[in-house]
Design a protein around this motif. Structure first.
Motif, PDB file in Angstrom:
ATOM      1  N   ALA A 165      33.671  46.305  39.659  1.00  0.00           N
ATOM      2  CA  ALA A 165      34.336  45.005  39.615  1.00  0.00           C
ATOM      3  C   ALA A 165      33.792  44.074  40.678  1.00  0.00           C
ATOM      4  O   ALA A 165      33.266  44.513  41.705  1.00  0.00           O
ATOM      5  N   PHE A 166      33.942  42.779  40.421  1.00  0.00           N
ATOM      6  CA  PHE A 166      33.640  41.737  41.387  1.00  0.00           C
ATOM      7  C   PHE A 166      34.957  41.228  41.976  1.00  0.00           C
ATOM      8  O   PHE A 166      35.925  41.020  41.243  1.00  0.00           O
ATOM      9  N   LEU A 167      34.987  41.029  43.292  1.00  0.00           N
ATOM     10  CA  LEU A 167      36.175  40.541  43.995  1.00  0.00           C
ATOM     11  C   LEU A 167      35.831  39.250  44.721  1.00  0.00           C
ATOM     12  O   LEU A 167      34.771  39.147  45.328  1.00  0.00           O
ATOM     13  N   MET A 168      36.741  38.261  44.687  1.00  0.00           N
ATOM     14  CA  MET A 168      36.479  37.039  45.440  1.00  0.00           C
ATOM     15  C   MET A 168      37.672  36.621  46.290  1.00  0.00           C
ATOM     16  O   MET A 168      37.637  36.754  47.513  1.00  0.00           O
ATOM     17  N   SER A 169      38.735  36.119  45.684  1.00  0.00           N
ATOM     18  CA  SER A 169      39.833  35.529  46.449  1.00  0.00           C
ATOM     19  C   SER A 169      40.376  36.476  47.512  1.00  0.00           C
ATOM     20  O   SER A 169      40.497  36.113  48.687  1.00  0.00           O
ATOM     21  N   GLY A 170      40.698  37.697  47.107  1.00  0.00           N
ATOM     22  CA  GLY A 170      41.291  38.656  48.038  1.00  0.00           C
ATOM     23  C   GLY A 170      40.401  38.970  49.214  1.00  0.00           C
ATOM     24  O   GLY A 170      40.850  39.003  50.363  1.00  0.00           O
ATOM     25  N   ILE A 171      39.112  39.191  48.950  1.00  0.00           N
ATOM     26  CA  ILE A 171      38.190  39.578  50.013  1.00  0.00           C
ATOM     27  C   ILE A 171      37.908  38.422  50.964  1.00  0.00           C
ATOM     28  O   ILE A 171      37.581  38.613  52.127  1.00  0.00           O
ATOM     29  N   MET A 172      38.068  37.194  50.487  1.00  0.00           N
ATOM     30  CA  MET A 172      37.855  36.021  51.329  1.00  0.00           C
ATOM     31  C   MET A 172      39.085  35.682  52.176  1.00  0.00           C
ATOM     32  O   MET A 172      38.969  35.009  53.203  1.00  0.00           O
ATOM     33  N   GLN A 173      40.253  36.155  51.760  1.00  0.00           N
ATOM     34  CA  GLN A 173      41.486  35.708  52.398  1.00  0.00           C
ATOM     35  C   GLN A 173      42.265  36.805  53.114  1.00  0.00           C
ATOM     36  O   GLN A 173      43.184  36.506  53.875  1.00  0.00           O
TER      37      GLN A 173
END
Length: 209
Positions: free
Chosen positions: A180-188
């Motif tokens: 999977a690709f993660l964005m919002s969670g890993i940035m915040q």
């Protein structure tokens, strides 16, 4: 040598990032995800290149794969081995350019797009968005059946993207998806290491190249 004990690729977004951006990138790289996709779409080619050099240096220091986004010339100039392209850009990529990159990815939103990306030489794709996400407000997720269909219809690794978190990552892994690709969670998140530990799984991971 790239170190990887994960099936997760972390996507950057300066506008969502909590705290110092490059510090956040370093914290992620230390955890050795399968890769970090530098996806700052709003930057000019020059600004993106300047940022890419800094991020590539961080990733090299921690032996974590860095995937550049959209700007083929930047990837060529910096010697980055991995590129992720929107389909319109991928369609215009020359065969000579494709030979430069061991890793080529693209974002797909339908089965025909997935098949086209594979035909055009991708070594992996993302399929999404799978679940509802703030990045795609008011648009329902395409769901696990969509992800499963794509995984069963092409031979290259498929990564789910969109609304993926610790409560549903097992469902993603329950399909034939490579990860999977993660964005919002890993940035915040407050603690990158603790956040990613919530996604840990045992077993061998698929490669994207």
């Amino acid at each position: 040598m790239i170190i990887c004990m994960s099936d997760l690729i972390c996507v950057t977004n300066r506008k969502l990032c909590t705290g110092d951006y490059l510090t956040r990138i370093e914290e992620i790289a230390k955890q050795h995800p399968k890769g970090i996709l530098l996806r700052e779409k709003d930057l000019s080619p020059l600004a993106y290149t300047q940022l890419a050099k800094k991020v590539l240096a961080i990733c090299k220091r921690h032996q974590t794969l860095c995937i550049l986004h959209n700007f083929i010339e930047t990837a060529e100039q910096t010697g980055c081995p991995a590129i992720h392209l929107p389909l319109p850009v991928l369609r215009n990529m020359t065969e000579q350019q494709k030979r430069i990159f061991p890793v080529i990815g693209s974002s797909c939103h339908s089965l025909p797009e997935a098949k086209e990306a594979e035909m055009l030489g991708c070594t992996y794709i993302t399929a999404g968005h799978i679940f509802e996400t703030d990045c795609k407000k008011n648009l329902p997720g395409r769901g696990l059946a969509f992800l499963s269909e794509i995984c069963g219809s092409i031979t290259i690794p498929v990564y789910g993207i969109g609304g993926i978190h610790k409560e549903n990552i097992s469902a993603i892994r329950g399909t034939k998806a490579a990860g999977a690709f993660l964005m919002s969670g890993i940035m915040q998140c407050k603690d990158v290491s603790a956040f990613l530990k919530n996604f840990e799984k045992n077993g061998e991971k698929n490669d994207i190249s």
